[in-house]
Design a protein around this motif. Structure first.
Motif, PDB file in Angstrom:
ATOM      1  N   LYS A   8       7.815   6.102  20.568  1.00 10.02           N
ATOM      2  CA  LYS A   8       6.738   6.610  20.088  1.00 10.02           C
ATOM      3  C   LYS A   8       6.635   7.198  18.531  1.00 10.02           C
ATOM      4  O   LYS A   8       5.599   6.870  18.021  1.00 10.02           O
ATOM      5  CB  LYS A   8       6.646   8.126  20.744  1.00 10.02           C
ATOM      6  N   TYR A  30      -2.078   9.472  24.069  1.00  8.32           N
ATOM      7  CA  TYR A  30      -1.529   9.032  25.210  1.00  8.32           C
ATOM      8  C   TYR A  30      -2.213   9.897  26.421  1.00  8.32           C
ATOM      9  O   TYR A  30      -2.563  11.005  26.420  1.00  8.32           O
ATOM     10  CB  TYR A  30       0.053   9.542  25.103  1.00  8.32           C
ATOM     11  N   SER A  53       1.343   5.791  32.226  1.00 13.95           N
ATOM     12  CA  SER A  53       0.785   6.471  30.968  1.00 13.95           C
ATOM     13  C   SER A  53       0.066   5.204  30.159  1.00 13.95           C
ATOM     14  O   SER A  53       0.806   4.246  30.295  1.00 13.95           O
ATOM     15  CB  SER A  53       1.892   7.161  30.075  1.00 13.95           C
ATOM     16  N   VAL A  62      -1.243   4.219  26.465  1.00 11.77           N
ATOM     17  CA  VAL A  62      -1.505   4.599  24.837  1.00 11.77           C
ATOM     18  C   VAL A  62      -2.438   3.956  24.471  1.00 11.77           C
ATOM     19  O   VAL A  62      -3.033   2.677  24.484  1.00 11.77           O
ATOM     20  CB  VAL A  62      -0.167   4.272  24.070  1.00 11.77           C
ATOM     21  N   GLU A 103       5.476   7.533  28.794  1.00 11.83           N
ATOM     22  CA  GLU A 103       4.747   7.536  27.317  1.00 11.83           C
ATOM     23  C   GLU A 103       5.690   6.435  26.347  1.00 11.83           C
ATOM     24  O   GLU A 103       5.281   5.761  25.653  1.00 11.83           O
ATOM     25  CB  GLU A 103       4.653   9.018  26.638  1.00 11.83           C
TER      26      GLU A 103
END
Length: 263
Positions: free
Chosen positions: A191, A208, A224, A226, A245
């Motif tokens: 991330k 996200y 998840s 993005v 994520e």
């Protein structure tokens, strides 16, 4: 009973206390090497003694019985603090959406010993270091810890001689471009890497979104996605939202880097 007196040996501390010790004198070749450094870096020093001190190792001072204050250890101390400030300010201004925790991780990877040693090597600092014979024989010129200290000492000397603006200018030519290239991203999580990548190129805003939760409560699974400016970059599936994520960010990084490579 008489006692035979032991041979008197002057220690470094003795020189300190008595105010004695010798002054450092460079050879013509050493002077030329320092001149070459200034030409290569485009720098000037009002106080050349500070520049030379940044490259003077304590082993050289001890061996040549110089003033103890001639070595670079105090400049290292100052340079370390100046580097922390200079890098912190750069990251703060460059990555406006990066969290405090991620900036701390990124800064740590930039100002760590291996990174600073690499910068010093690229600038050929090693050949300029004034070393004692013992350090020379054991490979001191290429030792990462010694090179990192010299880099910090140099920054400390530059700061004392010309102030923060000169340090920022020097780092903008040596360190900041490496940050922009993502040279330190491998030390961060996916991330953080994605955030850095997107901000570095000014691509837009990341978000996200948990698009699905499935499975029983004791065996939950999260999906998840993005998004960059509302467009999906990648998705990930994990046992927790954080894991999902991270995996989505990993997939997005692969896609973005592939796109850049195909340009």
């Amino acid at each position: 009973m008489s006692h035979q007196s032991k041979p008197y040996r002057r220690s470094r501390n003795h020189y300190d206390k008595k105010g004695g010790g010798r002054r450092l004198v460079l050879s013509e070749e050493q002077k030329r090497q320092f001149d070459d450094l200034l030409v290569r870096t485009g720098l000037t020093f009002e106080n050349r003694k500070l520049l030379i001190q940044a490259f003077t190792h304590s082993s050289y001072v001890n061996e040549h019985r110089l003033y103890a204050s001639t070595d670079n250890e105090r400049l290292e101390f100052l340079g370390d603090a100046v580097l922390e400030l200079a890098v912190s300010q750069y990251l703060y201004k460059k990555y406006t959406n990066m969290s405090e925790g991620d900036m701390t991780k990124l800064r740590a990877s930039i100002v760590c010993e291996p990174s600073l040693a690499r910068f010093a090597s690229e600038l050929n600092f090693g050949k300029l270091v004034l070393l004692g014979k013992g350090e020379e024989v054991t490979g001191g010129r290429v030792r990462p810890a010694l090179l990192a200290d010299v880099f910090e000492g140099f920054i400390g000397a530059l700061y004392l001689d010309q102030g923060l603006d000169a340090v920022y200018l020097f780092l903008s030519q040596t360190m900041y471009p490496k940050i922009n290239e993502g040279a330190f991203s491998h030390k961060m999580d996916f991330k953080s890497q994605l955030q850095e990548f997107v901000q570095r190129d000014g691509l837009g805003l990341l978000q996200y979104v948990i698009v699905q939760e499935r499975g029983p409560a004791h065996d939950r699974e999260f999906v998840s996605e993005v998004q960059l400016n509302g467009t999906s970059l990648g998705d990930g599936i994990g046992r927790s939202k954080k894991e999902a994520e991270q995996l989505a960010a990993k997939q997005a990084l692969v896609s973005l880097k592939a796109d850049v490579g195909n340009v």
